[in-house]
Scaffold this motif. Structure first.
Motif, PDB file in Angstrom:
ATOM      1  N   UNK A  14       0.832  -1.216   0.000  1.00 22.28           N
ATOM      2  CA  UNK A  14       0.000   0.000   0.000  1.00 22.28           C
ATOM      3  C   UNK A  14       0.866   1.266   0.000  1.00 22.28           C
ATOM      4  N   UNK A  15       2.077   1.141   0.506  1.00 28.37           N
ATOM      5  CA  UNK A  15       3.051   2.238   0.463  1.00 28.37           C
ATOM      6  C   UNK A  15       4.420   1.649   0.170  1.00 28.37           C
ATOM      7  N   UNK A  29      -2.311   4.196 -10.322  1.00 26.32           N
ATOM      8  CA  UNK A  29      -1.957   5.377  -9.528  1.00 26.32           C
ATOM      9  C   UNK A  29      -0.607   5.149  -8.835  1.00 26.32           C
ATOM     10  N   UNK A  30      -0.442   3.957  -8.239  1.00 26.44           N
ATOM     11  CA  UNK A  30       0.842   3.646  -7.580  1.00 26.44           C
ATOM     12  C   UNK A  30       1.991   3.662  -8.593  1.00 26.44           C
ATOM     13  N   UNK A  31       1.757   3.068  -9.767  1.00 24.49           N
ATOM     14  CA  UNK A  31       2.828   2.996 -10.775  1.00 24.49           C
ATOM     15  C   UNK A  31       3.214   4.403 -11.228  1.00 24.49           C
ATOM     16  N   UNK A  32       2.206   5.256 -11.410  1.00 23.13           N
ATOM     17  CA  UNK A  32       2.498   6.621 -11.875  1.00 23.13           C
ATOM     18  C   UNK A  32       3.161   7.449 -10.793  1.00 23.13           C
ATOM     19  N   UNK A  33       2.906   7.085  -9.515  1.00 23.90           N
ATOM     20  CA  UNK A  33       3.575   7.790  -8.412  1.00 23.90           C
ATOM     21  C   UNK A  33       5.013   7.308  -8.245  1.00 23.90           C
ATOM     22  N   UNK A  74       7.269  -1.405  -8.962  1.00 21.51           N
ATOM     23  CA  UNK A  74       6.943  -2.832  -9.119  1.00 21.51           C
ATOM     24  C   UNK A  74       6.373  -3.170 -10.498  1.00 21.51           C
ATOM     25  N   UNK A  75       5.547  -2.307 -11.079  1.00 25.74           N
ATOM     26  CA  UNK A  75       5.040  -2.564 -12.437  1.00 25.74           C
ATOM     27  C   UNK A  75       5.148  -1.303 -13.281  1.00 25.74           C
ATOM     28  N   UNK A  76       5.446  -1.495 -14.557  1.00 20.70           N
ATOM     29  CA  UNK A  76       5.503  -0.419 -15.538  1.00 20.70           C
ATOM     30  C   UNK A  76       4.080   0.125 -15.745  1.00 20.70           C
ATOM     31  N   UNK A  77       3.910   1.449 -15.759  1.00 21.91           N
ATOM     32  CA  UNK A  77       2.532   1.966 -15.812  1.00 21.91           C
ATOM     33  C   UNK A  77       1.794   1.537 -17.080  1.00 21.91           C
ATOM     34  N   UNK A  78       2.509   1.489 -18.204  1.00 19.87           N
ATOM     35  CA  UNK A  78       1.812   1.120 -19.448  1.00 19.87           C
ATOM     36  C   UNK A  78       1.356  -0.330 -19.429  1.00 19.87           C
ATOM     37  N   UNK A  79       2.053  -1.143 -18.680  1.00 19.72           N
ATOM     38  CA  UNK A  79       1.640  -2.537 -18.554  1.00 19.72           C
ATOM     39  C   UNK A  79       0.299  -2.626 -17.833  1.00 19.72           C
ATOM     40  N   UNK A  80       0.098  -1.737 -16.851  1.00 21.74           N
ATOM     41  CA  UNK A  80      -1.162  -1.752 -16.108  1.00 21.74           C
ATOM     42  C   UNK A  80      -2.298  -1.222 -16.996  1.00 21.74           C
ATOM     43  N   UNK A  81      -2.005  -0.188 -17.769  1.00 19.63           N
ATOM     44  CA  UNK A  81      -3.018   0.331 -18.718  1.00 19.63           C
ATOM     45  C   UNK A  81      -3.469  -0.765 -19.680  1.00 19.63           C
ATOM     46  N   UNK A  82      -2.484  -1.486 -20.203  1.00 20.34           N
ATOM     47  CA  UNK A  82      -2.768  -2.545 -21.173  1.00 20.34           C
ATOM     48  C   UNK A  82      -3.548  -3.689 -20.515  1.00 20.34           C
TER      49      UNK A  82
END
Ligand code: ASP
Ligand code: MG
Length: 243
Positions: free
Chosen positions: A179-180, A201-205, A209-217
């Motif tokens: 969570x943090x 939100x966590x990835x963009x902050x 741990x994960x690439x933000x574009x991977x979460x979008x996809x």
């Protein structure tokens, strides 16, 4: 079942770790699954490649730099395939372009568009574990492009989406999503599940741990991601659509 297993650079940092990852992959195949493995470059390889390129040129051309950086993943994919073969299981490594992973032409930060051809499917049908280089694809101009730092996660999710995989497991050096930031907060709590939007939100902050574009996809294609530690057993964290 069809499974995508992705291993990050720290999970492949030396020969022993590659062997350990190979054992895990073979176990999944022996359980009756078709397994696609996505690998990052070993350890700090990409950083070393970037600094070697900047020693040669203060402003290397983006095309050459991408082709150069993509070699880190190519080395680990070949080593992983060799390790699997050495343990007696058929395996083949494929680069992004051999696998048919089409991207736009935005060097250094390309977006994945689609999978062309069926090379991966054919190799799986032939009983092989297919090891694909993360972090790279091919543009419509036929050039090698990279997906941005940390982009191997995106390769894994893209392949899971395009291949209709039942599972997408991301093996890393932390045992899940917190969570943090667990390196800064000793009372940070590991989450069993997290929704795509919270994860984004966590990835963009800056959560590594994960690439933000991977979460979008993953959100776009409803790919459920399981984030797991390579080093410690445990359930990890499921990244999924929350009910
Ligand atoms: N090797 C690349 C990097 O270090 C891609 C990745 O690890 O996902 O950024
Ligand atoms: Mg890396």
């Amino acid at each position: 079942m069809r499974i995508v297993q992705k291993f990050g650079g720290s999970s492949l940092a030396d020969g022993e770790r590659i062997h350990r990852a190979a054992e895990r992959v073979i176990r999944a195949a022996q359980e009756g699954n078709q397994v696609v493995v996505v690998v990052s470059a070993q350890g700090d390889t990409t950083d070393h490649l970037i600094s070697a390129a900047s020693d040669i040129s203060a402003a290397p051309s983006k095309r050459e730099l991408d082709s150069y950086l993509a070699t880190g993943e190519q080395m680990s994919a070949c080593l992983m395939a060799m390790a699997i073969q050495a343990m007696g299981h058929p395996a083949i490594s494929l680069t992004g372009w051999q696998a048919g992973l089409m991207t736009d032409g935005n060097y250094g930060d390309a977006r994945v568009l689609r999978l062309s051809g069926d090379r991966i499917g054919r190799e799986l049908a032939a009983g092989k574990i297919v090891v694909v280089t993360g972090f790279q694809g091919v543009s419509s101009a036929g050039d090698i492009v990279t997906l941005g730092r940390g982009g191997s996660d995106t390769t894994a999710v893209a392949l899971a989406a395009f291949l209709g995989a039942d599972k997408c497991q991301i093996y890393t050096d932390v045992d899940g999503v917190y969570d943090r930031d667990p390196r800064k907060f000793s009372d940070a709590v590991r989450l069993d599940t997290i929704g795509y939007d919270d994860m984004l939100r966590l990835a963009r902050q800056g959560a590594q741990v994960l690439h933000d574009r991977c979460v979008e996809l993953a959100k776009e294609h409803d790919v459920k991601i399981q984030v797991l530690s390579s080093f410690r057993p445990g359930p990890g964290t499921m990244v999924t659509a929350l009910p």
